[in-house]
Design a protein around this motif. Structure first.
Motif, PDB file in Angstrom:
ATOM      1  N   ASN A 184       0.834  -0.727  -0.222  1.00 48.33           N
ATOM      2  CA  ASN A 184       0.175   0.263   0.642  1.00 48.33           C
ATOM      3  C   ASN A 184       0.680   1.211  -0.497  1.00 48.33           C
ATOM      4  O   ASN A 184       0.306   2.221  -1.102  1.00 48.33           O
ATOM      5  N   ILE A 185       2.116   1.448   0.961  1.00 45.59           N
ATOM      6  CA  ILE A 185       2.619   2.145   0.703  1.00 45.59           C
ATOM      7  C   ILE A 185       3.113   2.457  -0.529  1.00 45.59           C
ATOM      8  O   ILE A 185       3.471   3.643  -0.721  1.00 45.59           O
ATOM      9  N   ALA A 186       4.150   1.200  -0.975  1.00 46.07           N
ATOM     10  CA  ALA A 186       4.654   1.761  -2.337  1.00 46.07           C
ATOM     11  C   ALA A 186       3.880   2.237  -3.209  1.00 46.07           C
ATOM     12  O   ALA A 186       4.235   2.919  -4.470  1.00 46.07           O
ATOM     13  N   GLN A 187       2.844   1.618  -3.502  1.00 50.89           N
ATOM     14  CA  GLN A 187       1.718   2.067  -4.199  1.00 50.89           C
ATOM     15  C   GLN A 187       1.439   3.571  -4.657  1.00 50.89           C
ATOM     16  O   GLN A 187       1.739   4.665  -4.985  1.00 50.89           O
ATOM     17  N   MET A 188       1.515   4.691  -3.283  1.00 47.31           N
ATOM     18  CA  MET A 188       0.892   5.770  -2.683  1.00 47.31           C
ATOM     19  C   MET A 188       2.297   6.434  -2.649  1.00 47.31           C
ATOM     20  O   MET A 188       2.559   7.439  -3.980  1.00 47.31           O
ATOM     21  N   VAL A 189       3.979   5.645  -2.626  1.00 44.61           N
ATOM     22  CA  VAL A 189       4.998   6.841  -2.971  1.00 44.61           C
ATOM     23  C   VAL A 189       5.736   6.532  -4.238  1.00 44.61           C
ATOM     24  O   VAL A 189       5.918   6.931  -4.703  1.00 44.61           O
ATOM     25  N   SER A 202       3.226   6.531  -9.241  1.00 44.68           N
ATOM     26  CA  SER A 202       2.737   6.432  -8.207  1.00 44.68           C
ATOM     27  C   SER A 202       0.669   7.067  -8.224  1.00 44.68           C
ATOM     28  O   SER A 202       0.848   8.031  -8.497  1.00 44.68           O
ATOM     29  N   PHE A 203      -0.130   7.195  -6.598  1.00 44.34           N
ATOM     30  CA  PHE A 203      -0.487   7.931  -6.333  1.00 44.34           C
ATOM     31  C   PHE A 203      -0.897   8.937  -5.821  1.00 44.34           C
ATOM     32  O   PHE A 203      -1.228   9.491  -6.146  1.00 44.34           O
ATOM     33  N   TYR A 204       0.449   9.279  -5.665  1.00 42.29           N
ATOM     34  CA  TYR A 204       1.064  10.382  -5.150  1.00 42.29           C
ATOM     35  C   TYR A 204       1.584  11.608  -6.600  1.00 42.29           C
ATOM     36  O   TYR A 204       0.393  12.272  -6.559  1.00 42.29           O
ATOM     37  N   THR A 205       1.838  10.397  -7.869  1.00 44.46           N
ATOM     38  CA  THR A 205       2.255  10.967  -9.143  1.00 44.46           C
ATOM     39  C   THR A 205       1.068  11.706  -9.718  1.00 44.46           C
ATOM     40  O   THR A 205       0.812  12.299 -10.420  1.00 44.46           O
ATOM     41  N   GLY A 206       0.246  10.493  -9.486  1.00 44.04           N
ATOM     42  CA  GLY A 206      -0.976  10.900 -10.258  1.00 44.04           C
ATOM     43  C   GLY A 206      -0.997   9.895 -11.151  1.00 44.04           C
ATOM     44  O   GLY A 206       0.197   9.397 -12.187  1.00 44.04           O
ATOM     45  N   LEU A 207      -2.129   9.375 -11.806  1.00 47.86           N
ATOM     46  CA  LEU A 207      -1.807   8.316 -12.845  1.00 47.86           C
ATOM     47  C   LEU A 207      -2.217   9.066 -14.277  1.00 47.86           C
ATOM     48  O   LEU A 207      -2.787   9.890 -13.916  1.00 47.86           O
ATOM     49  N   SER A 208      -1.621   8.713 -15.362  1.00 50.02           N
ATOM     50  CA  SER A 208      -1.867   9.367 -16.826  1.00 50.02           C
ATOM     51  C   SER A 208      -3.491   8.098 -16.872  1.00 50.02           C
ATOM     52  O   SER A 208      -3.431   7.695 -16.638  1.00 50.02           O
ATOM     53  N   ALA A 209      -3.669   9.283 -18.442  1.00 52.34           N
ATOM     54  CA  ALA A 209      -5.221   8.706 -18.969  1.00 52.34           C
ATOM     55  C   ALA A 209      -5.208   7.004 -18.580  1.00 52.34           C
ATOM     56  O   ALA A 209      -6.116   6.251 -18.645  1.00 52.34           O
ATOM     57  N   THR A 210      -4.320   6.549 -19.431  1.00 53.84           N
ATOM     58  CA  THR A 210      -4.307   5.161 -19.775  1.00 53.84           C
ATOM     59  C   THR A 210      -3.892   4.283 -18.855  1.00 53.84           C
ATOM     60  O   THR A 210      -4.839   3.437 -17.940  1.00 53.84           O
ATOM     61  N   PHE A 224      -7.649   4.109 -16.460  1.00 49.56           N
ATOM     62  CA  PHE A 224      -8.649   2.962 -16.649  1.00 49.56           C
ATOM     63  C   PHE A 224      -8.454   1.579 -16.797  1.00 49.56           C
ATOM     64  O   PHE A 224      -8.597   1.115 -15.959  1.00 49.56           O
ATOM     65  N   PHE A 225      -6.470   1.508 -16.971  1.00 47.54           N
ATOM     66  CA  PHE A 225      -6.196  -0.014 -16.164  1.00 47.54           C
ATOM     67  C   PHE A 225      -6.664   0.181 -14.767  1.00 47.54           C
ATOM     68  O   PHE A 225      -7.558  -1.001 -14.762  1.00 47.54           O
ATOM     69  N   HIS A 226      -6.237   1.009 -14.354  1.00 46.91           N
ATOM     70  CA  HIS A 226      -6.825   0.971 -12.647  1.00 46.91           C
ATOM     71  C   HIS A 226      -7.967   0.772 -12.632  1.00 46.91           C
ATOM     72  O   HIS A 226      -8.226  -0.082 -11.630  1.00 46.91           O
ATOM     73  N   THR A 227      -9.116   1.274 -13.251  1.00 44.88           N
ATOM     74  CA  THR A 227     -10.445   0.883 -13.051  1.00 44.88           C
ATOM     75  C   THR A 227     -10.494  -0.104 -13.177  1.00 44.88           C
ATOM     76  O   THR A 227     -11.283  -0.451 -12.576  1.00 44.88           O
ATOM     77  N   MET A 228     -10.096  -0.650 -14.524  1.00 41.04           N
ATOM     78  CA  MET A 228     -10.926  -2.320 -14.939  1.00 41.04           C
ATOM     79  C   MET A 228     -10.364  -3.308 -13.675  1.00 41.04           C
ATOM     80  O   MET A 228     -10.926  -4.320 -13.008  1.00 41.04           O
ATOM     81  N   GLY A 229      -9.420  -2.962 -12.862  1.00 37.94           N
ATOM     82  CA  GLY A 229      -8.868  -3.805 -12.589  1.00 37.94           C
ATOM     83  C   GLY A 229      -9.780  -3.738 -11.125  1.00 37.94           C
ATOM     84  O   GLY A 229      -9.762  -4.336 -10.343  1.00 37.94           O
ATOM     85  N   GLY A 230      -9.802  -2.672 -10.552  1.00 40.14           N
ATOM     86  CA  GLY A 230     -11.184  -1.811  -9.674  1.00 40.14           C
ATOM     87  C   GLY A 230     -12.002  -2.726  -9.986  1.00 40.14           C
ATOM     88  O   GLY A 230     -12.568  -3.067  -8.750  1.00 40.14           O
ATOM     89  N   ARG A 231     -12.899  -2.459 -11.059  1.00 44.06           N
ATOM     90  CA  ARG A 231     -14.004  -3.264 -10.844  1.00 44.06           C
ATOM     91  C   ARG A 231     -14.112  -4.422 -10.898  1.00 44.06           C
ATOM     92  O   ARG A 231     -15.758  -5.142 -10.372  1.00 44.06           O
ATOM     93  N   GLU A 232     -12.984  -5.158 -11.617  1.00 41.62           N
ATOM     94  CA  GLU A 232     -13.219  -6.375 -11.208  1.00 41.62           C
ATOM     95  C   GLU A 232     -13.358  -7.317  -9.749  1.00 41.62           C
ATOM     96  O   GLU A 232     -14.256  -7.987  -9.373  1.00 41.62           O
ATOM     97  N   GLY A 233     -12.466  -6.465  -8.520  1.00 41.21           N
ATOM     98  CA  GLY A 233     -12.359  -6.326  -7.022  1.00 41.21           C
ATOM     99  C   GLY A 233     -13.672  -6.389  -7.222  1.00 41.21           C
ATOM    100  O   GLY A 233     -14.524  -7.469  -5.744  1.00 41.21           O
ATOM    101  N   LEU A 234     -14.733  -4.833  -7.193  1.00 36.55           N
ATOM    102  CA  LEU A 234     -15.929  -5.060  -6.864  1.00 36.55           C
ATOM    103  C   LEU A 234     -17.352  -6.052  -6.947  1.00 36.55           C
ATOM    104  O   LEU A 234     -17.928  -6.677  -6.415  1.00 36.55           O
ATOM    105  N   VAL A 235     -16.683  -6.933  -8.437  1.00 33.93           N
ATOM    106  CA  VAL A 235     -17.338  -7.700  -8.559  1.00 33.93           C
ATOM    107  C   VAL A 235     -17.629  -9.167  -8.298  1.00 33.93           C
ATOM    108  O   VAL A 235     -18.169  -9.319  -7.729  1.00 33.93           O
ATOM    109  N   ASP A 236     -15.839  -9.141  -7.755  1.00 36.81           N
ATOM    110  CA  ASP A 236     -15.225 -10.575  -7.591  1.00 36.81           C
ATOM    111  C   ASP A 236     -16.459 -10.417  -5.483  1.00 36.81           C
ATOM    112  O   ASP A 236     -16.746 -11.717  -5.301  1.00 36.81           O
TER     113      ASP A 236
END
Lengths: 1109, 205
Positions: free
Chosen positions: A492-497, A538-546, A549-561
Motif C-alpha cells: 500500500n505504501i509503495a503504491q502511494m509513494v 504512484s498515487f502521489y504523482t498521479g496516474l495517466s489517462a490510460t 483506465f487500467f486501474h479502474t478495470m482492476g478495481g471493477r473486477e474486485g467489486l464484482v468479485d
C-alpha cells in the motif's frame, strides 16, 4: 342433441376450470392451459406461502420476530471495557427487564416505579403474581410504588450491568453474537471497545448492530457463561485469539515501547494513571536511569500494564518475533523486533501486531488467557485500550502529504529499475516475435512471454517498494502503521509513494477490448508493459489517462468479485450449517447426529477442543513456552540441576502417576478392545510420547559440560562455570515437576465437553473463512502453466462432491523417479497423443469410385517424445476407436511408418465422407489415456543441485486415476488425484475421506488460512459416513437426514411436505431445525441433559370424578 | 498368443489376486505372492493363455471352503464362460469364485451372476482394477473384518444398532477387495494427525 353436447361441453369446461382453480389454490406456480390462465394478478397459493426465504418455514418458523430488541449505528469508545456496550438512554427507556421485587431491591424498584416510563431510570409495567399487569403511564404510579410487595415483577428500564446480546450481521460464526453488559449513556449510538471489532467484523463507517435483552435470570446466566465476551476471546476455528487490540492501540503500543522513549517521574506517573479508573494501586518500578534525572522507559510502562502492583500474581513469560525481527540475534535484534517478556517484565522488543493483535497463538493475550484467565487477558486489553487512547491523543498521530512524497534517491532508483525492467520486457517481446524464446515447461510461445513479462513487472514493483520502504523516514506515519501491523502493508505504501504496478484482470494483464489492443492509444498487437496495464506512476504523482483506465478495470473486477463471492459463500455457509447442525459430542465421546448415528467414534481422533489448542499446528500444548515459563517462575537459586538419569526418573514418576489416575477405566476388561477409551488412550499415549520426546530434547547439554571439562580451569572457577552452565541449560527438580504438572493437568482440561454442538462450530469454521477468500485461481507450485482451481470455487467443488471438477489433476509418482528419460517414456504412455500430432502428413486421394487416405508418421518426432508408436499400433488404435465404421481390411499398413485407408462409397457421398473421415482420423488417440489432457514432468528436487538427486513426478491433467495407476512405470500406490469422487470409485470411501481433508486443507492453506484439522475431519466424516461421498447439497443432505421438517426448512419445501404426507412419514423432532420449528428446547449443549425422576404413573380413572365424601 | 505387454499385465494382476486371496484368509504360499516376472513366464510357459491361469485356493481355517479365480479369454465376457465356470465349480464343490475380466461383463452375464448367487457366490474384477493393489495405496488405511462376537461387543459398548454405525458400500473398491458381505463390520485403523492412530468401524451395506 346439440343442447346436450353443449351442456356436457360446458360441464367439462367448468370441471377443468375448477381443477385449475384448485390447483392454483394449492400452488399458483403450476402451469395452466392458456385458456384458463387469467391475466389478473397472480395468486399466492399454499405452496408459495410456505416456501422460500420469506415463506412460513424459513421466515416464521425457523426464525421469528422478537421483542426487547434494539438496533442503531455503532461507534467506538476505548474507555469502555471489552465486555461492555454503551446503550443510548433513549433505547434503555424502551427496553425493559422484568425484575422480581425482593428484600434487596425493593427501594430501588420503588424509585423506578415512581419515575415511570418516561424518566430514566424508570419502569414500564408492574406484574402481580396473579397475572394482572399495570401500566405505569398514569399518575397513580406513586401509589403503586408504595404498594410494591415482594414477589411482584417490575418491568424496569435497562440499567448498568444488565446482560444484553449484541449482534452484527452477517452472523457467520458464533462470535457474531456475544453477550455484553450494558452501560447506559447519553447520545444515540451503541458504543463498544474497538478490541471487539474483530469478532463482529465491524467498523464504524455507518455499520448498525442489533441488541437483545434476555428476559429471565436463567437466560441471563446462560448468556453470560456461554456467550460472554470473556468466554469467547478465542475462536474455535483454530484457537487463535480474536478479541485483541487493533489499529491505534497497536500504533501507540509500538510507539510507547520504542527504545528511545523516556519519561520523567511526573509524566511516567501520569501515563500510568491513564491505564485504570484510579481504582487499582500501582507500584512505581525503579527508574531505568537514575542520574542525572530519574527516567523511566516506555517498556517499563508495559511491565506496569501487565502487573501494576506487587500483590498481583501474574507472571507472563513469552517470546514473540515481531514483523521486523531480523531473523537472528533474538533479544539483540538491531530493529528491536524480538519481544521477550520475562515474569511480566518487558525485556526487549517493540510491541506490535504479533504480540498484541489478533490471529496469533503466542501473543500476549493468548498467553494471559491460557496461563492465567480470560479475566486477566480482558483487564489487560482494557488497560491498554485506555492507555493508548489517551496517550496517542496527547502524542498525536496523523498522515500528511509529506508522508507520501518520494525522495530524490527513490525517484532516481525507481527510474533505473523501471528502465531496466522495460528493457528486459522489450527483449522478451523481441525474442517472442523472432520465435527464439526459451519455452517454459508446458507453455507455448505466448504463454511463456506472458509469464516472463509478468515476472519482470512484478519484480519492478517489488524492488521499487523495497527501495521506498528503506528510504522512508522512521517517523513516517504510514511506515509506522505498516511496521506495527495496525494498518496497511508495504505494498500500500509503495503504491502511494513509488509505483502502483501491474493491473490485472482475471489473473492476466489487461485484456484486449479493441481489435488486437487494449486501448486505441496503443499500436496493434502491442505487448509492452504500458499497453497492457502497467502503472508506473504512484498515487502521489498521479496516474495517466490510460493507466487510470487500467486501474479502474482492476478495481471493477474486485467489486464484482466481492459481490459474487458474498452470495456464493453465504449459500455455502447455509448448506454447511444445515448439514452439520445436529452433530454433537455425546458423553461417551462419540460424535453423533440427531438420530444417534455415529459419525465419529472420538471427536477429532483425540477428543480435544479445537478452541483450546495452544500450539500453532493444532497440538494441545506449546511445550517450549511452558518449559520457559516453568524455568522463569521457579528460579534455580540454590537447587542443583538434575542429571539425565534423574530427569528420567522424575518424569516416569510423575507421568506414570498422573496419567494412570486420569485414565482409570471403570469398565470391565472384556470391553477394553472396543471401549471408547481404547481410542482415547491412543490420544493420551501420543501426548505422553510427545511430552517425553520434548524432555529428551531438553536434556542438559553435554556439549557445554564437555567444553568446560576440556579446558583447564582452576577448581574455584570450574564450580562457578558449572553453575552458569546448569543455569543456562539445566533443569531443577522443582522446575521439571512444575512443568510436567502443568502440562498434564492442562491437557486433561482441554478435552471437549459432552454436549458441545461441534457440528455447528465446524460449519462456522469452514464457512466463515470462505467469505475472506478471493475467487481467483492461482498458479501451481513449480509449473507455471498448470493452474489449479482454488478459493471459493474449489471449496464449493469439494463440499458439493462435484462429479465434474474444473481442474482435475493426478499427481503421479514414478517407480524410478531420478531418470528423466524414463519419466519422459511414462509421460508418453499417459499423455493423450492424437494421430495428427505424430503424423507428418494425412493425404487424401480420390479416384472415381474409391478414395483413400494415406497417413505418414513422423518417426523423428515419435522417437523424440519416446513414444512406442508405429503403423501397426496406429492401425490397432484406429480400429479400436468407436464410431469409425472401418473394417480391418480397409486399413492397410504399407510399411512401418505408412498407412493407407481405403474407402468405398457412393460417388455422391464420397467427397463428404472422405473429409469427414479425414477429420475423424486425425483425432484418433494413438497413445495414452484419452481422458488425460496432458502431462507435465515436475522435478521436486531443489534446484541448487540439478544432477545430484532428482525427484521426478508427473502432473497429469485430466481424469482416469485407475488407468494412470495401471500404467507401467507408475508407482500406483503413491498416485493420487484431486478428484474426490474418482478417488472414491478407485480407492474406496476411506481414501475419499482422507482426500477431502487434504484438499480442504490445501485450499485453505494456500489462502494463508489455518483451520483446525478436527473441523475438516468432521466434515469429511459426515460426507462419507453413509458409505458414499455425499455432497452438502440438497441431494446429499436428503440422504443424510431423515427429518421431514428439517428438509422442508432447507430446500424444496413443498416437495418434501407432499411426499411426507403421501407416505405418512413420522418426524421424531430430535434435530435442531425441528426443535426450533416446534419451539422445543434443542437437545444439544445445555439442553442435552434431562432430569429424570421416577414418578408413580398417575392412575387415570374413567368416568365422573368421585365426589369428595 | 499374448504380447509381452499383456504378460506383464497378467503378472501384475495375478500377483494382486494372490495378495487379495491371502488377505481374505485363503491359504496362499508366500512364494506365489513374491513370484517374479521371469518365474511367472517360466511357470506358465510360452503358450500362455488366460484360461490357464486359473487358481483354486482353500481357506486357511476351513480347508473345504475353497475359492476359484477364473481368467476368461473373451474381452467382454458373456453368459457362456460363466456357465462353464459354474459347472466346474459344481463339479469340484466350490461355492465362491472370482472372475477377472478384461473389459467387463455383458448385461446378460451380470444377470446370470445374480441369478445363481444363491448357489454360487461369484465376484468379478476388471484387470485394470487389479494392476495395482489398492490396499497398499497410501490413502487407504488398514481394514480388518470383525468376527460376529467382536461385532456384538462393539455394538454393546456403544449401545447402537448396526445401522447406526458409519457405513461402507458393498461395491466400494476396498469392500470388494475383501469380499465383504452385507451385515459385516470392518474395523479401520487410520493413522491420525491428532491422535497418532484412530480406530473406526464401518458397517457393510
Amino acid at each position: 342433441m346439440s343442447d346436450q353436447s353443449s351442456q356436457s361441453q360446458s360441464l367439462t369446461n367448468n370441471w377443468d376450470s375448477l381443477q385449475v382453480e384448485v390447483a392454483q389454490y394449492i400452488n399458483s406456480d403450476v402451469r395452466v392451459p392458456l385458456q384458463y390462465s387469467e391475466n389478473t394478478k397472480p395468486l399466492s397459493g399454499f405452496v408459495q406461502r410456505l416456501k422460500g426465504k420469506h415463506g412460513r418455514f424459513r421466515g416464521n418458523l425457523s426464525g421469528k420476530r422478537v421483542e426487547f430488541t434494539g438496533r442503531t449505528v455503532i461507534s467506538p469508545d476505548p474507555n469502555l471495557k471489552i465486555n461492555e456496550v454503551a446503550v443510548p438512554i433513549l433505547m434503555a427507556q424502551i427496553l425493559s427487564y422484568p425484575e422480581r421485587v425482593s428484600h434487596h431491591n425493593i427501594e430501588r424498584l420503588r424509585q423506578c416505579v415512581r419515575n415511570g416510563p418516561t424518566k430514566y431510570p424508570g419502569a414500564k409495567f408492574i406484574k402481580h403474581p396473579d397475572g394482572t399487569e399495570i401500566s405505569l403511564t398514569s399518575k397513580v404510579r406513586h401509589r403503586h410504588a408504595d404498594d410494591l410487595k415482594y414477589g411482584y415483577i417490575v418491568c424496569r428500564h435497562l440499567q448498568d450491568g444488565d446482560i444484553i446480546l449484541f449482534n452484527r450481521q452477517p452472523s457467520l460464526h458464533r462470535m457474531s453474537i456475544m453477550s455484553h453488559r450494558a452501560r447506559i449513556m447519553p447520545w444515540r449510538t451503541l458504543r463498544f471497545n474497538e478490541s471487539v471489532c474483530n469478532p463482529y467484523n465491524a467498523d464504524f463507517d455507518g455499520d448498525e448492530m442489533n441488541m437483545h435483552v434476555p428476559q429471565t435470570e436463567e437466560a441471563r446466566t446462560e448468556a453470560l457463561m456461554l456467550m460472554g465476551v470473556q468466554n469467547n476471546l478465542c475462536t474455535p476455528k483454530n484457537g487463535e485469539i480474536l478479541v485483541a487490540s487493533t489499529q491505534d492501540f497497536l500504533t501507540s503500543s509500538y510507539l510507547i515501547t520504542r527504545k528511545d522513549t523516556f519519561y520523567d517521574r511526573a509524566s511516567f506517573s501520569l501515563i500510568c494513571s491513564y491505564m485504570g479508573d484510579a481504582m487499582d494501586p500501582i507500584d512505581l518500578p525503579t527508574p531505568a536511569l537514575v542520574k542525572p534525572v530519574e527516567l523511566w522507559t516506555g517498556k517499563q510502562l508495559f511491565s506496569i500494564l501487565l502487573r501494576p502492583h506487587a500483590k498481583m500474581r501474574v507472571y507472563v513469560n513469552l517470546t514473540v518475533a515481531e514483523k521486523n525481527y531480523g531473523k537472528s540475534g533474538e533479544t539483540m535484534c538491531p530493529k528491536d523486533g524480538f519481544v521477550y517478556i520475562r515474569n511480566s517484565e518487558l525485556i526487549s522488543g517493540q510491541l506490535g501486531k504479533a504480540t498484541l493483535g489478533n490471529g496469533s497463538k503466542d501473543g500476549l493475550y493468548s498467553v494471559l488467557l491460557r496461563d492465567y484467565s480470560a479475566h486477566a487477558a480482558a483487564t489487560c486489553m482494557n488497560r491498554l485500550a485506555k492507555l493508548s487512547a489517551r496517550w496517542i491523543g496527547n502524542h498525536g498521530f496523523s498522515i500528511g502529504i509529506n508522508d507520501v512524497q518520494p525522495g530524490i534517491v527513490l525517484n532516481k532508483e525507481k527510474k533505473v529499475t523501471i528502465d531496466k525492467g522495460y528493457g528486459q520486457c522489450i527483449d522478451y517481446i523481441g525474442s517472442y516475435k523472432s520465435g527464439s524464446l526459451d519455452l517454459l515447461p508446458g507453455c507455448n510461445n505466448a504463454e511463456t512471454l506472458e509469464a516472463n513479462i509478468t515476472g519482470t513487472l512484478n519484480n519492478i514493483r517489488e524492488r521499487t517498494a523495497n527501495v521506498c520502504m528503506n528510504n522512508l523516514h522512521w517517523r513516517n506515519s504510514p511506515l509506522i502503521m505498516s511496521q506495527c501491523g495496525s494498518k496497511g502493508s508495504p505494498i500500500n505504501i509503495a503504491q502511494m509513494v513509488a509505483c502502483v504496478g501491474q493491473q490485472s484482470v482475471g489473473g492476466r494483464r489487461a485484456p484486449n477490448g479493441f481489435v488486437d489492443r487494449t486501448l486505441p492509444h496503443f499500436e496493434r498487437e502491442a505487448k509492452d508493459p504500458d499497453a497492457k496495464g502497467f502503472v508506473q506512476n504512484s498515487f502521489y504523482t498521479g496516474l495517466s489517462a490510460t493507466e487510470f483506465f487500467f486501474h479502474t478495470m482492476g478495481g471493477r473486477e474486485g467489486l464484482v468479485d466481492t459481490a459474487v463471492k458474498t452470495a456464493d459463500t453465504g449459500y455455502m455457509a447455509r448448506r454447511l450449517m444445515k448439514a452439520l447442525e445436529d452433530l454433537s459430542v455425546h458423553y461417551d465421546g462419540t460424535v453423533r447426529n440427531a438420530s444417534v448415528c455415529i459419525v465419529q467414534f472420538v471427536y477429532g481422533g483425540d477428543a480435544m477442543d479445537p478452541g483450546q489448542m495452544e500450539e500453532k499446528s493444532g497440538l494441545p500444548l506449546n511445550f517450549e513456552r511452558l518449559f520457559m515459563k516453568a524455568k522463569a517462575t521457579c528460579p534455580a537459586v540454590e537447587q542443583k540441576s538434575l542429571s539425565i538419569e534423574e530427569i528420567d526418573k522424575t518424569m516416569d514418576e510423575i507421568i506414570g502417576d498422573r496419567l494412570s489416575e486420569s485414565t482409570g477405566t471403570p469398565e470391565g476388561e472384556s470391553s477394553q478392545a472396543f471401549s471408547a477409551s481404547s481410542n482415547k488412550e491412543g490420544g493420551m499415549e501420543t501426548f505422553d510420547n510427545s511430552l517425553r520426546k520434548f524432555i529428551q530434547k531438553k536434556y542438559p547439554n553435554s556439549d557445554l559440560m564437555l567444553k568446560l571439562n576440556g579446558k583447564e580451569h582452576p577448581d574455584e572457577d570450574k564450580g562457578y562455570l558449572e553453575k552458569i552452565a546448569s543455569n543456562i541449560c539445566g533443569v531443577t527438580r522443582q522446575q521439571l515437576m512444575v512443568f510436567l504438572e502443568t502440562c498434564i493437568s492442562r491437557y486433561s482440561l482441554k478435552k471437549i465437553e459432552g454436549g458441545t454442538a461441534i457440528g455447528a462450530i465446524g460449519a462456522h469454521s469452514i464457512g466463515e473463512p470462505g467469505t475472506q477468500m478471493t475467487l481467483k485461481t492461482f498458479h501451481f507450485a513449480g509449473v507455471a502453466s498448470m493452474n489449479v482451481t482454488l478459493g471459493v470455487p474449489r471449496i464449493k467443488e469439494i463440499i458439493n462432491a462435484a462429479k465434474k471438477i474444473n481442474t482435475p489433476i493426478i499427481t503421479t509418482a514414478l517407480q524410478s523417479d531420478n531418470n528423466e528419460i524414463i519419466a519422459k517414456i511414462v509421460k508418453g504412455r499417459i499423455e493423450k497423443t492424437l494421430l495428427e500430432q505424430v503424423a507428418k502428413s494425412i493425404k487424401t486421394s480420390q479416384a472415381s469410385r474409391s478414395a483413400s487416405i494415406v497417413i505418414t508418421l513422423d518417426m523423428t518426432k515419435i522417437q523424440g517424445a519416446h513414444l512406442s508408436v508405429d503403423a501397426y499400433t496406429v492401425k490397432e488404435s484406429i480400429l479400436k476407436t468407436k464410431r469409425m465404421k472401418l473394417k480391418e481390411q480397409q486399413v492397410k499398413v504399407l510399411d512401418h511408418r505408412k498407412l493407407e485407408i481405403v474407402m468405398h462409397a457412393d460417388k455422391k457421398k464420397l467427397q463428404f465422407e472422405l473429409h469427414g473421415l479425414k477429420n475423424k482420423i486425425s483425432k484418433v488417440v494413438v497413445k495414452g489415456i484419452d481422458t488425460v489432457e496432458r502431462a507435465i514432468i515436475l522435478n521436486e528436487a531443489k534446484e541448487k543441485d540439478p544432477s545430484a538427486n532428482k525427484k521426478m513426478k508427473l502432473l497429469v491433467e485430466g481424469t482416469g486415476l485407475l488407468s494412470v495407476m495401471g500404467i507401467e512405470g507408475v508407482e500406483g500406490r503413491k498416485t493420487t488425484s484431486n478428484h474426490i469422487i474418482e478417488v472414491q470409485h478407485t480407492l474406496g470411501i476411506e481414501a475419499a475421506r482422507k482426500k477431502i481433508i487434504d484438499e480442504i486443507q490445501y485450499t485453505m492453506s494456500s489462502h494463508g488460512m489455518t483451520i483446525d484439522i478436527r473441523h475438516m475431519m468432521l466434515l469429511a466424516d459426515l460426507m462419507t459416513f453413509k458409505g458414499e461421498v455425499l455432497g452438502i447439497t440438497r441431494y446429499g443432505v436428503q440422504k443424510m437426514k431423515d427429518s421431514v421438517l428439517m428438509l422442508a426448512s432447507f430446500e424444496r419445501t413443498s416437495d418434501h411436505l407432499f411426499n411426507a404426507s403421501a407416505h405418512g412419514k413420522v418426524d421424531k423432532i430430535e434435530g435442531v431445525s425441528e426443535c426450533i420449528i416446534m419451539g422445543i428446547p434443542v437437545q444439544i449443549g445445555t439442553g442435552m441433559l434431562k432430569v429424570r425422576q421416577s414418578v408413580k404413573p398417575i392412575e387415570l380413572t374413567y368416568g365422573p370424578d368421585p365426589i369428595i365424601s | 498368443m499374448l504380447s509381452e505387454e499383456e504378460i506383464s499385465r497378467l503378472y501384475r494382476v495375478r500377483k494382486t489376486v494372490m495378495q487379495m486371496l491371502s488377505d481374505r484368509g485363503y491359504l496362499v504360499d508366500d512364494s506365489e505372492i513374491e513370484m517374479t516376472r521371469s518365474q511367472f513366464v517360466q511357470k506358465y510357459g510360452e503358450g500362455m493363455t488366460r484360461e490357464g491361469l486359473v487358481i483354486l485356493k482353500p481357506s486357511r481355517t476351513n480347508p473345504s471352503d475353497q475359492i476359484f479365480v477364473f481368467f476368461p479369454d473373451d474381452p467382454k465376457v458373456g453368459v457362456k464362460p460363466i456357465t462353464i465356470s459354474t459347472k466346474r465349480m459344481a463339479d469340484e464343490g466350490v461355492r465362491r469364485a472370482i472372475l477377472v475380466v478384461q473389459q467387463g461383463l455383458t448385461p446378460f452375464a451380470k444377470n446370470c451372476i445374480s441369478e445363481i448367487s444363491s448357489k454360487f457366490h461369484v465376484e468379478y474384477f476388471l484387470e485394470a482394477e487389479l494392476l495395482t493393489n489398492i490396499k497398499e495405496h497410501i490413502l487407504v488405511p488398514q481394514h480388518q473384518l470383525l468376527t460376529p462376537e467382536e461385532k456384538k461387543t462393539l455394538l454393546q459398548t456403544y449401545t447402537v444398532k448396526d445401522t447406526q454405525l458409519p457405513r461402507i458400500l458393498m461395491n466400494d473398491p476396498i469392500a470388494r477387495y475383501y469380499g465383504l458381505r452385507r451385515g459385516q463390520v470392518v474395523r479401520i485403523i487410520r493413522p491420525s494427525e491428532t491422535a497418532g492412530q484412530y480406530i473406526t468401524y464401518r458397517f457393510v451395506v
